[in-house]
Structures are given as structure tokens and as C-alpha cells.
Design a protein around this motif. Structure first.
Motif, PDB file in Angstrom:
ATOM      1  N   TYR A 125       0.829  -1.203   0.000  1.00 16.54           N
ATOM      2  CA  TYR A 125       0.000   0.000   0.000  1.00 16.54           C
ATOM      3  C   TYR A 125       0.871   1.264   0.000  1.00 16.54           C
ATOM      4  CZ  TYR A 125      -3.525   3.388   1.464  1.00 16.54           C
ATOM      5  OH  TYR A 125      -4.333   4.473   1.539  1.00 16.54           O
ATOM      6  N   GLN A 126       1.948   1.232   0.801  1.00 22.98           N
ATOM      7  CA  GLN A 126       2.859   2.367   0.798  1.00 22.98           C
ATOM      8  C   GLN A 126       3.506   2.568  -0.572  1.00 22.98           C
ATOM      9  OE1 GLN A 126       5.606   1.672   3.973  1.00 22.98           O
ATOM     10  NE2 GLN A 126       4.073   1.970   5.603  1.00 22.98           N
ATOM     11  N   LYS A 127       3.857   1.449  -1.196  1.00 20.89           N
ATOM     12  CA  LYS A 127       4.422   1.554  -2.540  1.00 20.89           C
ATOM     13  C   LYS A 127       3.407   2.142  -3.515  1.00 20.89           C
ATOM     14  CE  LYS A 127       7.711  -2.264  -2.134  1.00 20.89           C
ATOM     15  NZ  LYS A 127       8.114  -3.603  -2.654  1.00 20.89           N
ATOM     16  N   LEU A 128       2.131   1.710  -3.348  1.00 23.22           N
ATOM     17  CA  LEU A 128       1.090   2.280  -4.203  1.00 23.22           C
ATOM     18  C   LEU A 128       0.948   3.784  -3.981  1.00 23.22           C
ATOM     19  CD1 LEU A 128      -1.731  -0.434  -4.027  1.00 23.22           C
ATOM     20  CD2 LEU A 128      -0.340   0.174  -6.015  1.00 23.22           C
ATOM     21  N   GLN A 130       3.320   5.774  -2.913  1.00 28.58           N
ATOM     22  CA  GLN A 130       4.473   6.408  -3.545  1.00 28.58           C
ATOM     23  C   GLN A 130       4.329   6.457  -5.060  1.00 28.58           C
ATOM     24  OE1 GLN A 130       7.870   4.212  -2.180  1.00 28.58           O
ATOM     25  NE2 GLN A 130       7.687   4.912  -0.037  1.00 28.58           N
ATOM     26  N   HIS A 131       3.802   5.336  -5.598  1.00 31.12           N
ATOM     27  CA  HIS A 131       3.580   5.314  -7.038  1.00 31.12           C
ATOM     28  C   HIS A 131       2.541   6.349  -7.442  1.00 31.12           C
ATOM     29  CE1 HIS A 131       3.529   3.666 -11.066  1.00 31.12           C
ATOM     30  NE2 HIS A 131       2.215   3.443 -10.984  1.00 31.12           N
ATOM     31  N   LYS A 132       1.504   6.500  -6.575  1.00 34.64           N
ATOM     32  CA  LYS A 132       0.476   7.501  -6.859  1.00 34.64           C
ATOM     33  C   LYS A 132       1.072   8.905  -6.855  1.00 34.64           C
ATOM     34  CE  LYS A 132      -3.924   9.195  -5.064  1.00 34.64           C
ATOM     35  NZ  LYS A 132      -4.956   9.026  -3.999  1.00 34.64           N
ATOM     36  N   ASN A 133       1.929   9.170  -5.860  1.00 38.24           N
ATOM     37  CA  ASN A 133       2.577  10.480  -5.816  1.00 38.24           C
ATOM     38  C   ASN A 133       3.460  10.704  -7.043  1.00 38.24           C
ATOM     39  OD1 ASN A 133       1.389  11.004  -3.328  1.00 38.24           O
ATOM     40  ND2 ASN A 133       3.095  10.061  -2.190  1.00 38.24           N
ATOM     41  N   GLY A 134       4.151   9.608  -7.427  1.00 37.68           N
ATOM     42  CA  GLY A 134       4.967   9.726  -8.639  1.00 37.68           C
ATOM     43  C   GLY A 134       4.130   9.996  -9.865  1.00 37.68           C
ATOM     44  N   LEU A 135       2.962   9.331  -9.902  1.00 40.09           N
ATOM     45  CA  LEU A 135       2.056   9.570 -11.026  1.00 40.09           C
ATOM     46  C   LEU A 135       1.558  11.010 -11.036  1.00 40.09           C
ATOM     47  CD1 LEU A 135      -0.085   6.306 -11.117  1.00 40.09           C
ATOM     48  CD2 LEU A 135       1.646   7.037 -12.763  1.00 40.09           C
ATOM     49  N   ASN A 136       1.274  11.554  -9.871  1.00 37.57           N
ATOM     50  CA  ASN A 136       0.841  12.956  -9.816  1.00 37.57           C
ATOM     51  C   ASN A 136       1.930  13.892 -10.338  1.00 37.57           C
ATOM     52  OD1 ASN A 136      -1.659  12.312  -8.749  1.00 37.57           O
ATOM     53  ND2 ASN A 136      -0.905  12.341  -6.627  1.00 37.57           N
ATOM     54  N   THR A 137       3.174  13.580  -9.913  1.00 36.60           N
ATOM     55  CA  THR A 137       4.291  14.409 -10.395  1.00 36.60           C
ATOM     56  C   THR A 137       4.456  14.268 -11.897  1.00 36.60           C
ATOM     57  OG1 THR A 137       5.409  14.078  -8.277  1.00 36.60           O
ATOM     58  CG2 THR A 137       6.739  14.873 -10.122  1.00 36.60           C
ATOM     59  N   GLU A 138       4.345  13.023 -12.345  1.00 40.40           N
ATOM     60  CA  GLU A 138       4.472  12.795 -13.785  1.00 40.40           C
ATOM     61  C   GLU A 138       3.339  13.454 -14.556  1.00 40.40           C
ATOM     62  OE1 GLU A 138       6.568  11.361 -17.026  1.00 40.40           O
ATOM     63  OE2 GLU A 138       7.089  11.317 -14.896  1.00 40.40           O
ATOM     64  N   ARG A 139       2.152  13.436 -13.918  1.00 37.29           N
ATOM     65  CA  ARG A 139       1.011  14.080 -14.565  1.00 37.29           C
ATOM     66  C   ARG A 139       1.241  15.575 -14.739  1.00 37.29           C
ATOM     67  NH1 ARG A 139      -4.475  13.901 -11.300  1.00 37.29           N
ATOM     68  NH2 ARG A 139      -3.186  15.294 -10.031  1.00 37.29           N
ATOM     69  N   GLU A 140       1.821  16.206 -13.729  1.00 43.32           N
ATOM     70  CA  GLU A 140       2.116  17.640 -13.840  1.00 43.32           C
ATOM     71  C   GLU A 140       3.087  17.911 -14.987  1.00 43.32           C
ATOM     72  OE1 GLU A 140       0.780  20.105 -12.279  1.00 43.32           O
ATOM     73  OE2 GLU A 140      -0.492  18.879 -10.941  1.00 43.32           O
ATOM     74  N   LYS A 141       4.112  17.055 -15.073  1.00 43.29           N
ATOM     75  CA  LYS A 141       5.085  17.255 -16.160  1.00 43.29           C
ATOM     76  C   LYS A 141       4.446  17.065 -17.530  1.00 43.29           C
ATOM     77  CE  LYS A 141       9.128  15.786 -13.477  1.00 43.29           C
ATOM     78  NZ  LYS A 141      10.228  14.777 -13.379  1.00 43.29           N
TER      79      LYS A 141
END
Length: 307
Positions: A125-128, A130-141
């Protein structure tokens, strides 16, 4: 020759007195002899009576001693049997306690495995996250790049990117949730069965007659002989395959099944009903029917659990 009458009379009187004295002496002697003989006979009778009493007392004492020895031997044999029975029961209790301890250890080990699984799920769940946060960052880019390349407005780019990410995340999350749910369901079913069986076994002493017995109706009492089989082969094979005790008594048109495990008892009930309806009762057929009934019951439990 002249004899004085007075002297003659005195002589006669003296002679009579002597005869009387001799008669009295003889009579006294005879009485003494009779008395001595009577006392001797009485003593002999008394001695014989004492010997008879002594013999009777010895015989009674021997009889009492023999009865005492017989009773003592019987009591010792009964005591040995009871002690052997107590030792056997103590051994059975120790074996049951050992089995219960083993089940408890298995249960604790399964709980530890569940905790490890829970920790692994938390890690995932923590990895998810983190992955979600990474996806948000990637989405901004990506949104910035889309604005620059396609000259789209920020709102349009965000809407399009959001739809794509949501669809992908839904698909990944659905697959992961399904895998986790299936694993948790099977693990929970196994743990629930073990817990229920242990609870039934521990509380069976209070109401075992109500919760550990199933009654199977049979068409007639002739079926009992077929269930027992020649020299008890069928009933031994059935008890060995199911782990359930089969009680065949004078109850008309009924056979009793006894076991603490409700799953085994239900398997035995279904198997016995199928064997009676089929009519073929022999060791090979018993093993086949028991395996089939066990498989069907497990599938039914899984279906009910899914529902």
C-alpha cells in the motif's frame, strides 16, 4: 455247751453291724468308682467336644482365610484393571493435550503468517501511495508538455490526462484488489475452519451429545449387517476413511455417527447415505464415495463463502 443269750445277741448285733459297715464301705467304694468313671467319661466327652470345636474353628478359619485370599486376589485384579484403564485414559488425555498444543502452535504460526501478510500488504500500500505520488508528479510534467506542444489549455490537458490515469489506475487497482481478496478469502476460510473446529472440541464436554452426533436413517435393520461387513471390514474401512465413529445399536432403522469435527461428520453422513442408496458397500467403494463426498462438500463450502 451253754451260751449266754446276751452274748449271743450281742454277737449277732455285732456281726450285723459289721455286715452293715462292710456293705456301706462297698457301696461307698462303688459310688466313688462310678463317680470317677462318670468324671472320666465326662472329661473324655469334654475333650472330644473341645477337639471338635477346635477342628470346626480351624475349618472355619481356613474357609475365612480362603475367602479372604480370593477376595483379596479379586480386588487386586480389579485394582490392576482400573489402574491400567486410568493409565490408558491418562495417555489418551496426554495425546489429546499434545494434539491441542500442536493445533494451537499451528494457529499461532498461521497468525504470524497473517501478520506478515498484513505487513506485506501495508508495504504494498505504501508503494502504491508512492507510485500515486509519482504519477501525480508525472502528470504535472505531462500536462506542461501537452500545453507547450499541443497548445492546449491547462484545463483540457488535465482533463484528458486525468481520464487516462484514472482508467489505468482503476484497471491496476482492480487486478491487485482481486488478487489480495482471493488470497485473503482462502486464508480466512482455512483459519476460520481451524478456529471453529478447536472451539467445538474445547466446548464439546458440555454439550457433546447435541453437537457431535448425527443420525442416519436406514430402510431396514438388515442394512446394519451390510454396513458392518464380514468380520467388521466395512465399518473399519468407513471409520478409517472418514475419521468418524460409527455406533450401531438396537435403535430401529437408524445408525449414529459421532465426531467432534462437523466437517468430517457431514462427509460421513453424505457418504453413508450414498452407499446405502447405491447398495454396493465394500472397502474400495467406501474410499471412493468418501473422497467424492469430501470434494463436493468442500466445493459447496467455497461457493457459500463466495456468496
Amino acid at each position: 455247751m451253754y451260751i449266754n443269750p446276751i452274748i449271743f445277741v450281742l454277737g449277732i448285733l455285732l456281726t450285723g453291724a459289721l455286715f452293715l459297715l462292710a456293705g456301706w464301705f462297698v457301696k461307698d467304694r462303688i459310688d466313688k468308682l462310678r463317680k470317677a468313671s462318670a468324671e472320666e467319661q465326662a472329661q473324655r466327652i469334654l475333650d472330644d467336644a473341645q477337639k471338635t470345636v477346635a477342628n470346626l474353628r480351624a475349618e472355619k478359619l481356613n474357609e475365612i482365610r480362603n475367602e479372604h485370599l480370593k477376595l483379596k486376589t479379586q480386588l487386586e485384579n480389579d485394582f490392576e484393571k482400573k489402574r491400567a484403564d486410568i493409565n490408558n485414559r491418562e495417555r489418551q488425555v496426554r495425546e489429546q493435550e499434545k494434539a491441542h498444543c500442536q493445533r494451537i502452535d499451528d494457529h499461532e504460526r498461521n497468525l504470524k503468517e497473517l501478520k506478515k501478510s498484513q505487513q506485506a500488504l501495508d508495504t504494498e500500500y505504501q508503494k502504491l501511495e508512492q507510485h500515486k505520488n509519482g504519477l501525480n508528479t508525472e502528470r504535472e510534467k505531462i500536462s506542461q508538455q501537452l500545453e507547450e506542444v499541443a497548445k492546449m489549455t491547462r484545463e483540457d490537458a488535465l482533463r484528458k490526462l486525468r481520464e487516462e490515469i484514472i482508467d489505468r489506475a482503476k484497471q491496476d487497482a482492480a487486478e491487485m484488489v482481486k488478487d489480495i481478496r482471493d488470497k485473503a478469502r482462502h486464508q480466512a476460510n482455512r483459519e476460520a475452519r481451524e478456529i471453529i473446529v478447536q472451539a467445538i472440541q474445547r466446548s464439546a464436554a458440555d454439550h457433546s451429545a447435541e453437537t457431535t452426533v448425527s443420525v442416519v436413517n436406514i430402510p431396514n435393520d438388515e442394512v446394519k449387517g451390510r454396513i458392518i461387513g464380514r468380520e467388521g471390514r466395512n465399518i473399519r474401512a468407513f471409520e478409517s476413511a472418514t475419521g468418524v465413529e460409527v455406533i450401531i445399536d438396537d435403535t430401529p432403522e437408524a445408525v449414529t455417527l459421532s465426531a467432534f469435527d462437523p466437517f468430517r461428520r457431514e462427509v460421513a453422513r453424505l457418504s453413508l447415505e450414498n452407499l446405502i442408496s447405491d447398495g454396493r458397500i465394500h472397502p474400495a467403494r467406501i474410499e471412493e464415495v468418501v473422497k467424492k463426498a469430501e470434494t463436493e462438500l468442500e466445493e459447496r463450502i467455497v461457493q457459500l463463502g463466495d456468496q
